[in-house]
Design an enzyme around this catalytic site. Structure first.
Site, short mmCIF file in Angstrom:
data_model
loop_
_atom_site.label_atom_id
_atom_site.label_comp_id
_atom_site.label_asym_id
_atom_site.label_seq_id
_atom_site.Cartn_x
_atom_site.Cartn_y
_atom_site.Cartn_z
CE LYS A 13 -1.06 -0.23 4.95
NZ LYS A 13 0.00 -1.26 5.23
NE ARG A 88 -1.14 -0.08 10.99
CZ ARG A 88 -0.21 0.38 10.15
NH1 ARG A 88 -0.20 1.63 9.79
NH2 ARG A 88 0.72 -0.43 9.69
NE ARG A 127 8.88 -3.07 4.17
CZ ARG A 127 7.70 -2.61 4.55
NH1 ARG A 127 6.85 -2.15 3.66
NH2 ARG A 127 7.35 -2.64 5.82
NE ARG A 160 9.16 -0.51 8.43
CZ ARG A 160 7.92 -0.26 8.03
NH1 ARG A 160 7.69 0.37 6.90
NH2 ARG A 160 6.89 -0.65 8.75
NE ARG A 171 4.53 -4.38 10.83
CZ ARG A 171 5.28 -4.17 9.74
NH1 ARG A 171 6.43 -4.80 9.59
NH2 ARG A 171 4.87 -3.34 8.83
#
Ligand code: AMP
Length: 218
Positions: A13, A88, A127, A160, A171
């Site tokens: 996103k 969220r 990532r 990250r 998460r």
């Protein structure tokens, strides 16, 4: 046009919000980026948010909502914006409606980018982010030209802290419990649009543009 990009961590996103924002001339508002910036600047907010974010939990609504409201009120958002990673929770979604109501506007569409858990885990483990310009890479599908180094800044790329596999699991649990109920919420408002998020960046981008071509801006 006022848009929300909704989806699990790793759904793309953020990448899509940036691309669509560039295409339509709309600012991308990422509460995650705002919080990471506060952490980098070691502000009070950053100090409070860091441990919560490192654990993959959500920063409290009463902290995030005013941050988002302040950003939405800035002059570059007058004609629209893309919200990425906000709201969220249901409380944030309701708070956002109240903020927009005071400004006499509404959200025009919510792009729900659907990706299964296995893809999320795979994508986030690969990532890498540039700590300087925040550019994102994927070691498998979108690697930097020189291994481990940002194409633009020549700075060493980082994983990250919240993309570590154990935090990604946390998460996903938080996402299912707190954020997934927003799908029904926005469906009931008649503005939810589903986009398959498992294709490559270009394919998902084209699907989003296809959906947006049917959206009337309020
Ligand atoms: P993101 O960059 O959107 O993946 O967000 C990274 C982390 O920032 C999340 O896992 C949360 O800890 C925090 N965060 C970002 N946006 C929100 C939000 N709207 N509400 C609560 N926490 C948030």
């Amino acid at each position: 046009m006022r848009l929300i990009f909704l989806g699990p961590p790793g759904s793309g996103k953020g990448t899509q919000a940036r691309l669509v924002g560039e295409k339509l001339g709309l600012p991308q508002i990422s509460t995650g980026d705002i919080l990471r910036e506060a952490i980098a600047r070691k502000t009070d907010l950053g100090e409070k948010a860091k441990s919560v974010m490192d654990a993959g939990e959500l920063v409290p609504d009463e902290v995030v909502l005013p941050l988002a409201e302040k950003r939405i009120r800035e002059s570059d958002c007058m004609n629209g914006f893309i919200l990425d990673g906000f709201p969220r929770t249901l409380a944030q979604a309701i708070g956002l409606e109240e903020v927009l109501q005071r400004q006499g506007c509404v959200i025009d569409a919510v792009m729900f980018i659907e990706v299964n858990d296995a893809v999320v885990v795979e994508r986030l483990s690969k990532r890498r982010v540039c700590p300087k310009c925040k550019a994102m890479y994927n070691l498998a599908s979108d690697p930097p030209k020189q291994e481990g180094v940002c194409d633009r800044c020549q700075v060493v790329l980082e994983l990250r802290t919240d993309d570590k596999p154990e935090t990604v699991e946390a998460r996903l649990v938080v996402y299912r419990k707190n954020t997934l109920p927003l799908v029904e919420f926005y469906k009931s408002r008649g503005i939810l649009r589903r986009v398959a998020g498992e294709g490559d960046i270009r394919t998902v981008f084209d699907s989003i543009l296809g959906e947006l071509s049917e959206v009337k801006s309020g």
